[in-house]
Design a protein around this motif. Structure first.
Motif, short mmCIF file in Angstrom:
data_model
loop_
_atom_site.label_atom_id
_atom_site.label_comp_id
_atom_site.label_asym_id
_atom_site.label_seq_id
_atom_site.Cartn_x
_atom_site.Cartn_y
_atom_site.Cartn_z
N GLN A 445 8.52 47.75 18.54
CA GLN A 445 9.09 48.89 17.83
C GLN A 445 9.05 50.15 18.70
O GLN A 445 10.01 50.93 18.73
N PHE A 446 7.95 50.32 19.40
CA PHE A 446 7.84 51.46 20.31
C PHE A 446 8.91 51.41 21.39
O PHE A 446 9.54 52.43 21.71
N GLN A 448 11.78 49.88 21.28
CA GLN A 448 13.10 50.09 20.69
C GLN A 448 13.39 51.59 20.54
O GLN A 448 14.48 52.06 20.87
N GLN A 449 12.41 52.34 20.06
CA GLN A 449 12.59 53.78 19.92
C GLN A 449 12.77 54.45 21.28
O GLN A 449 13.59 55.37 21.43
N GLU A 452 16.30 53.84 22.64
CA GLU A 452 17.32 54.65 21.97
C GLU A 452 17.24 56.11 22.40
O GLU A 452 18.28 56.76 22.58
N LYS A 453 16.03 56.61 22.56
CA LYS A 453 15.88 58.02 22.94
C LYS A 453 16.32 58.26 24.38
O LYS A 453 17.01 59.26 24.67
#
Length: 503
Positions: A445-446, A448-449, A452-453
């Protein structure tokens, strides 16, 4: 005997296919014809061979001599076939009696006096001859190269020495390796670097994982100095890597002990005015370029935006595949080119103004447009090298950590890589990386963020994992969130650069 078959070797890139020299002597007007796709230097061999045979106190046949270099569709170039042609003429004319030369190969250029001269690119031939379980007879000038291969190669100075060896009168000396002493590693040591702790850390990570590295910063901050220290902390080459490097250097015509040193990783730093052919290789008879000469070593591109954009784009394929494929009308040649790219650049060709806005100024954006986003995407580590504070520059008395100390950590990390997978991180596929890293659900999850950023591509994602795996190897632990965060920190500048490139 009016027909003789002798073996030699051609040179095609870093490979050396077998060439069969067939000589037939028949009745007719005295002549010597060479067939089998010879180029000019090979066709001129008939004059060199005739004079060498006569000046070696043998008789040149006064009949029709036909020499075929097989296979007929393989282009033959250079004077490397002279010795094989001379021996085949002597055997076919019966001057050496009945000889069985099926287990012997000959390479060497002949002088008119019968002296044997060295030829470029002999090492691949010595390797291929050893693999074929044959003895190689070669010039004395090339004996140092041939001695790198564990075989029974022998060398000679003159044609008469070769004939005496074949007639079992006087044995030729065996090639014995006496490689030149390597240059001391402390001639460019990491202890000379003041401050720049993040850049030093990035160098260590790059050395341990074989990662590409980009230094960004104003003039005079030590980017070139840092890059030149990378070979001093890289792991020692394996024997296979050393032979691969030696083969490329041999094909390029560079002399061991003078132009390069055995077991030392290459460091190539071409000028920014070089052409695409000079960088990746080329020519009517393809020769290796800077990318191949840096195989298993470092290719350093200083003042990166000053290189022509089309020149930099030709590096995209070797950065991915570790090979350079050169196609010409006469065939295709493949040279190895698995190097570490280290580049250095200013963010602008104007005076440094400081601050993050410096990278977003119109002058910087115009300067950075010379680079392409796909090229930058292939560089794993983007590191800013800021100016040192005056007190650190002037008052720093203590030395930094030495190259020998850093290299010990790098060697341990590389050992872990080889035990785990048998290859370096740079050779792992995306699926292998994901399986080895074994990220937890929270870490996924980390990531993935973060993707995207930072707007990272799939290639960049896998390169982040490779760097994280290297960091884990350096700390001798599984991949953790801290390793992922440090790996991502080396891509922060990429977002700034990509915005400037795409704007």
């Amino acid at each position: 005997m009016s027909l003789a078959t002798i073996y030699s070797r051609a040179r095609v890139g870093v490979s050396s296919p077998l060439v069969t020299v067939e000589t037939h002597i028949s009745n007719g007007l005295p002549s010597l014809n060479i067939v089998g796709l010879p180029e000019a230097a090979v066709r001129e061999a008939k004059d060199r061979v005739r004079s060498a045979i006569i000046n070696s106190h043998f008789e040149f046949p006064t009949r029709r001599v036909t020499i075929n270099l097989a296979p007929a569709d393989l282009p033959k170039e250079g004077g490397r076939y002279d010795l094989a042609i001379a021996i085949s003429v002597l055997v076919a004319s019966g001057q050496l009696g009945e000889l069985n030369l099926r287990d012997t190969e000959f390479i060497g250029e002949l002088a008119l006096s019968g002296d044997i001269r060295g030829v470029p690119g002999l090492l691949p031939s010595a390797i291929a001859c050893h693999q074929a379980n044959r003895q190689l007879i070669l010039p004395e000038d090339n004996q140092q190269e041939a001695a790198l291969v564990e075989g029974n190669a022998v060398f000679a100075k003159h044609l008469t020495q070769v004939t005496a060896h074949l007639l079992k009168q006087t044995a030729l000396p065996v090639c014995v390796s006496t490689p030149a002493e390597p240059l001391p590693l402390d001639h460019k040591d990491m202890r000379d670097v003041k401050g720049q702790y993040q850049a030093r850390r990035a160098l260590e990570v790059a050395a341990a994982g074989g990662h590409n590295l980009l230094f960004i910063g104003p003039a005079g901050t030590g980017k070139t100095m840092l890059a030149s220290r990378l070979p001093s902390i890289m792991p020692a080459m394996t024997e296979a890597e050393a032979l691969a490097v030696a083969s490329v250097q041999s094909v390029a015509g560079r002399k061991m002990g003078l132009d390069w040193h055995w077991s030392e990783r290459p460091f190539r730093s071409p000028h920014h005015s070089c052409s695409a052919a000079a960088l990746v290789g080329g020519g009517s008879i393809p020769k290796p370029g800077e990318a191949s000469l840096a195989h298993c070593g470092v290719l350093f591109l200083d003042e990166l935006p000053e290189f022509d954009r089309k020149v930099l784009e030709v590096l995209r394929e070797p950065l991915e595949n570790g090979e350079v494929h050169i196609s010409r009308a006469r065939g295709q040649v493949t040279f190895p080119a698995r190097f570490q790219l280290v580049a250095a650049m200013n963010a602008s060709n104007e005076a440094y103004s400081g601050g993050q806005d410096y990278y977003q100024s119109s002058a910087s954006q115009k300067y950075l447009k010379k680079l392409s986003a796909p090229f930058l995407d292939r560089i794993d580590l983007h590191v800013e090298v800021p100016p040192l504070p005056s007190n650190v520059l002037v008052n720093a008395d203590e030395e930094g950590e030495s190259s020998a100390s850093v290299r010990e950590r790098v060697e341990r990390a590389v050992t872990r890589q080889r035990v785990r997978q048998g290859v370096q991180n740079a050779l792992l596929s995306g699926r292998q990386l994901e399986n080895i890293c074994a990220l937890s659900h929270d870490d996924k999850q980390f990531m993935q963020q973060a993707l995207e950023k930072l707007k990272l591509s799939a290639r960049a994602y896998h390169r982040v994992l490779k760097v994280a795996l290297t960091l884990a190897d350096l700390s001798d632990s599984p991949v953790t969130r801290a390793h992922l965060m440090e790996s991502l920190s080396y891509r922060k500048m990429e977002k700034t650069l990509s915005m400037a490139v795409s704007s």
